[in-house]
Motif scaffolding. Structure first.
Motif, PDB file in Angstrom:
ATOM      1  N   LYS A  34       0.828  -1.206   0.000  1.00  0.00           N
ATOM      2  CA  LYS A  34       0.000   0.000   0.000  1.00  0.00           C
ATOM      3  C   LYS A  34       0.863   1.256   0.000  1.00  0.00           C
ATOM      4  O   LYS A  34       0.540   2.242  -0.645  1.00  0.00           O
ATOM      5  CB  LYS A  34      -0.925   0.016   1.213  1.00  0.00           C
ATOM      6  CG  LYS A  34      -2.107  -0.905   1.043  1.00  0.00           C
ATOM      7  CD  LYS A  34      -3.036  -0.821   2.234  1.00  0.00           C
ATOM      8  CE  LYS A  34      -3.944  -2.021   2.277  1.00  0.00           C
ATOM      9  NZ  LYS A  34      -5.065  -1.973   1.350  1.00  0.00           N
ATOM     10  N   LEU A  40      -3.154   2.085 -10.170  1.00  0.00           N
ATOM     11  CA  LEU A  40      -3.917   0.847 -10.252  1.00  0.00           C
ATOM     12  C   LEU A  40      -3.107  -0.261 -10.910  1.00  0.00           C
ATOM     13  O   LEU A  40      -2.325  -0.013 -11.818  1.00  0.00           O
ATOM     14  CB  LEU A  40      -5.169   1.077 -11.088  1.00  0.00           C
ATOM     15  CG  LEU A  40      -6.375   1.682 -10.381  1.00  0.00           C
ATOM     16  CD1 LEU A  40      -7.402   2.107 -11.396  1.00  0.00           C
ATOM     17  CD2 LEU A  40      -6.962   0.688  -9.387  1.00  0.00           C
ATOM     18  N   GLN A  89     -14.114  -2.300  -9.738  1.00  0.00           N
ATOM     19  CA  GLN A  89     -15.130  -1.348  -9.281  1.00  0.00           C
ATOM     20  C   GLN A  89     -16.319  -1.273 -10.240  1.00  0.00           C
ATOM     21  O   GLN A  89     -17.456  -1.071  -9.811  1.00  0.00           O
ATOM     22  CB  GLN A  89     -14.502   0.050  -9.117  1.00  0.00           C
ATOM     23  CG  GLN A  89     -13.531   0.144  -7.944  1.00  0.00           C
ATOM     24  CD  GLN A  89     -12.629   1.372  -8.019  1.00  0.00           C
ATOM     25  OE1 GLN A  89     -12.720   2.172  -8.959  1.00  0.00           O
ATOM     26  NE2 GLN A  89     -11.741   1.510  -7.036  1.00  0.00           N
ATOM     27  N   GLN A 109      -6.173  -9.053  -6.796  1.00  0.00           N
ATOM     28  CA  GLN A 109      -4.873  -8.796  -6.186  1.00  0.00           C
ATOM     29  C   GLN A 109      -4.785  -7.378  -5.660  1.00  0.00           C
ATOM     30  O   GLN A 109      -5.595  -6.522  -6.004  1.00  0.00           O
ATOM     31  CB  GLN A 109      -3.755  -9.079  -7.173  1.00  0.00           C
ATOM     32  CG  GLN A 109      -3.539  -7.987  -8.203  1.00  0.00           C
ATOM     33  CD  GLN A 109      -2.480  -8.373  -9.207  1.00  0.00           C
ATOM     34  OE1 GLN A 109      -2.783  -8.849 -10.293  1.00  0.00           O
ATOM     35  NE2 GLN A 109      -1.231  -8.189  -8.842  1.00  0.00           N
ATOM     36  N   SER A 110      -3.809  -7.173  -4.837  1.00  0.00           N
ATOM     37  CA  SER A 110      -3.614  -5.886  -4.224  1.00  0.00           C
ATOM     38  C   SER A 110      -3.379  -4.817  -5.304  1.00  0.00           C
ATOM     39  O   SER A 110      -2.738  -5.084  -6.306  1.00  0.00           O
ATOM     40  CB  SER A 110      -2.422  -6.030  -3.279  1.00  0.00           C
ATOM     41  OG  SER A 110      -1.727  -4.847  -3.173  1.00  0.00           O
ATOM     42  N   LYS A 114      -9.919  -2.317  -4.497  1.00  0.00           N
ATOM     43  CA  LYS A 114     -10.900  -2.843  -3.538  1.00  0.00           C
ATOM     44  C   LYS A 114     -11.156  -1.846  -2.405  1.00  0.00           C
ATOM     45  O   LYS A 114     -12.305  -1.581  -2.052  1.00  0.00           O
ATOM     46  CB  LYS A 114     -10.415  -4.180  -2.941  1.00  0.00           C
ATOM     47  CG  LYS A 114     -10.206  -5.279  -3.963  1.00  0.00           C
ATOM     48  CD  LYS A 114      -9.868  -6.609  -3.312  1.00  0.00           C
ATOM     49  CE  LYS A 114      -8.532  -6.627  -2.595  1.00  0.00           C
ATOM     50  NZ  LYS A 114      -7.360  -6.379  -3.466  1.00  0.00           N
ATOM     51  N   THR A 115     -10.074  -1.326  -1.829  1.00  0.00           N
ATOM     52  CA  THR A 115     -10.232  -0.417  -0.695  1.00  0.00           C
ATOM     53  C   THR A 115     -11.057   0.800  -1.093  1.00  0.00           C
ATOM     54  O   THR A 115     -11.999   1.189  -0.394  1.00  0.00           O
ATOM     55  CB  THR A 115      -8.853   0.043  -0.176  1.00  0.00           C
ATOM     56  OG1 THR A 115      -8.069  -1.115   0.082  1.00  0.00           O
ATOM     57  CG2 THR A 115      -8.990   0.867   1.090  1.00  0.00           C
ATOM     58  N   ALA A 116     -10.691   1.377  -2.223  1.00  0.00           N
ATOM     59  CA  ALA A 116     -11.434   2.551  -2.687  1.00  0.00           C
ATOM     60  C   ALA A 116     -12.916   2.206  -2.846  1.00  0.00           C
ATOM     61  O   ALA A 116     -13.786   3.020  -2.512  1.00  0.00           O
ATOM     62  CB  ALA A 116     -10.842   3.049  -4.005  1.00  0.00           C
TER      63      ALA A 116
END
Ligand code: ADP
Length: 444
Positions: A34, A40, A89, A109-110, A114-116
């Motif tokens: 992070k 992205l 998204q 994958q990271s 996803k967090t957003a």
């Protein structure tokens, strides 16, 4: 969003023994990812969707406007520089924002957004005028919780009355105070404590429950059970969302237990291949000899930037000192550093401040090696049984077919390790050529 209480973090990275092989710490790696992520992550795969109700229409969005978000939230998204929804998204947001709310399990994958996505879902469902927790996000460590909190603050910059509270160890709150913040982000143990023992949050009033980094979560002793206890205390109306970067069976089982009637979204990771990589090995007698061979290679070809992998911290340190003494600009990345220190070393390397990065296994997965043309295995990756560690070899050297550039890989091999190299060659069915380090012409 105002950040009311950011706790003081003590230095919590666990250090292991000096000259041992660095163990990969999932939570630390995730945090590192992070911290160093700049944009992205792409994938050429299609998003796979499994609907709870396959007969209901499947919506996807190409723009954020289509989501009919609150004005201030849309402003926050654009202020972050997002122009359009990421691949995941596009599918996830319409489901997450649907009425009635739908539950979702999502794996990608990271770095894929996803967090957003779940921060957006939380912010769009809070009622700023109601002073009690409405969204709860569980994270595996407090550093990761803080990272998510930062995203809430950024995206919610224009949602003035929305506040975040961190339910994490080391963040004591006054006995008498009620938690008035609408969004609570915390680790499972502390959230349970605040609910059962201290009666600070009313879990029955939570509207959105997010379980982030499920794979890291289940790798932590006690967290699965604690998360399930929390989930049991939620109301049946609460929307439940689970995210994970990987999806082994254990994660699926856990996800199935904790998220009732879910939709499922998956975005497969771009596969790594060795196709675009020319691989060589150099036979050496000793560590000194390996070093000499490395210098010859270094002198023999024009090198952009290189990463050199060692098996132990001791070897990595030794090599760093040797190279520095010979006047090379190198930096050392190893597991005894805090995640912040690692992130800053990687950043310097990316900026070209050092041409060579020496590292142990711990960092093999953390770094995006797209720009790096040369990878050196100063030691071959092996597991505890002294068998080749194929996966690590692939992660060190492999590139994604579509997004990766061509590269060169050199393996420094002591004679007795040759059988290991042959096994690697057979395993990947790709040739690793012997190189005479005195004669670099062979490379071209
Ligand atoms: P994940 O949670 O899957 O690791 P993040 O949500 O943290 O992914 O997103 C990864 C990076 O991409 C972050 O720097 C984030 O700010 C950025 N990002 C997320 N969504 C978008 C988007 N729609 N457009 C541009 N950048 C985005």
């Amino acid at each position: 969003v105002k950040n009311t209480t950011v706790p003081n973090l003590d230095d919590s990275m666990n250090n292991t023994e000096e000259d041992e092989v660095d163990v990969v710490d999932l939570a630390a790696n995730s945090l590192l990812n992070k911290l160093i992520r700049q944009s992205l992550v792409e994938s050429s795969h299609r998003v796979e969707v499994l609907q709870k109700d396959p007969s209901s229409p499947l919506y996807s969005v190409k723009t954020f406007e289509e989501l009919r978000l609150k004005e201030e939230l849309l402003k926050g998204i654009y202020a972050m520089g997002f122009n359009r929804p990421s691949k995941i998204q596009e599918m996830a947001l319409p489901m997450m924002l649907a009425h009635p709310p739908q539950n979702l399990i999502a794996q990608s994958q990271s770095g894929t957004g996803k967090t957003a996505a779940f921060v957006l879902a939380m912010l769009s469902r809070v009622d700023a005028s109601e002073p009690f927790p409405q969204c709860l996000c569980l994270a595996p460590t407090y550093e990761l919780a803080l990272q998510t909190g930062r995203v809430v603050e950024q995206m919610g910059k224009f949602c003035v009355d929305v506040q975040v509270m961190y339910a994490i160890r080391g963040n004591p709150i006054p006995r008498s105070a009620d938690v008035t913040q609408q969004i609570v982000i915390g680790t499972p143990g502390t959230v349970l404590d605040w609910y059962f023992k201290r009666k600070l949050i009313d879990l029955t009033k939570i509207r959105v429950f997010v379980l982030d980094e499920a794979d890291v979560m289940i790798a932590t002793q006690g967290f699965s059970d604690q998360s399930i206890r929390i989930q049991r205390a939620l109301s049946s109306e609460c929307q439940m969302l689970l995210f994970s970067a990987t999806f082994e069976d254990s994660v699926w089982q856990f996800a199935g237990r904790i998220i009732p009637d879910p939709n499922v979204i998956k975005l497969r990771k771009e596969e790594l291949t060795l196709n675009n990589i020319r691989q060589y090995y150099v036979l050496c007698e000793s560590r000194k000899d390996k070093y000499q061979a490395l210098c010859n290679i270094y002198g023999g070809i024009t090198i952009g930037q290189a990463i050199i992998f060692c098996q132990t911290r001791r070897n990595a340190k030794w090599l760093t000192v040797e190279m520095m003494q010979d006047g090379h600009q190198v930096s050392l990345l190893s597991g005894e550093l805090t995640v912040d220190q690692r992130a800053s070393i990687i950043q310097r390397f990316r900026d070209g401040k050092e041409k060579v990065l020496i590292t142990t296994n711990v960092c093999a997965r953390g770094i995006d090696v797209k720009q790096i043309t040369i990878v050196v295995n100063f030691d071959l990756p092996v597991n505890q049984l002294e068998e080749p560690d194929y996966e690590t070899y692939l992660h060190r050297i492999g590139r994604t077919g579509r997004f990766g550039k061509k590269g060169l890989a050199f393996n420094m091999i002591e004679v007795n390790k040759l059988p290991l190299l042959m096994k690697i060659q057979d395993h990947f069915n790709s040739s690793i050529k012997q190189l005479n380090p005195e004669d670099m012409d062979e490379i071209e």
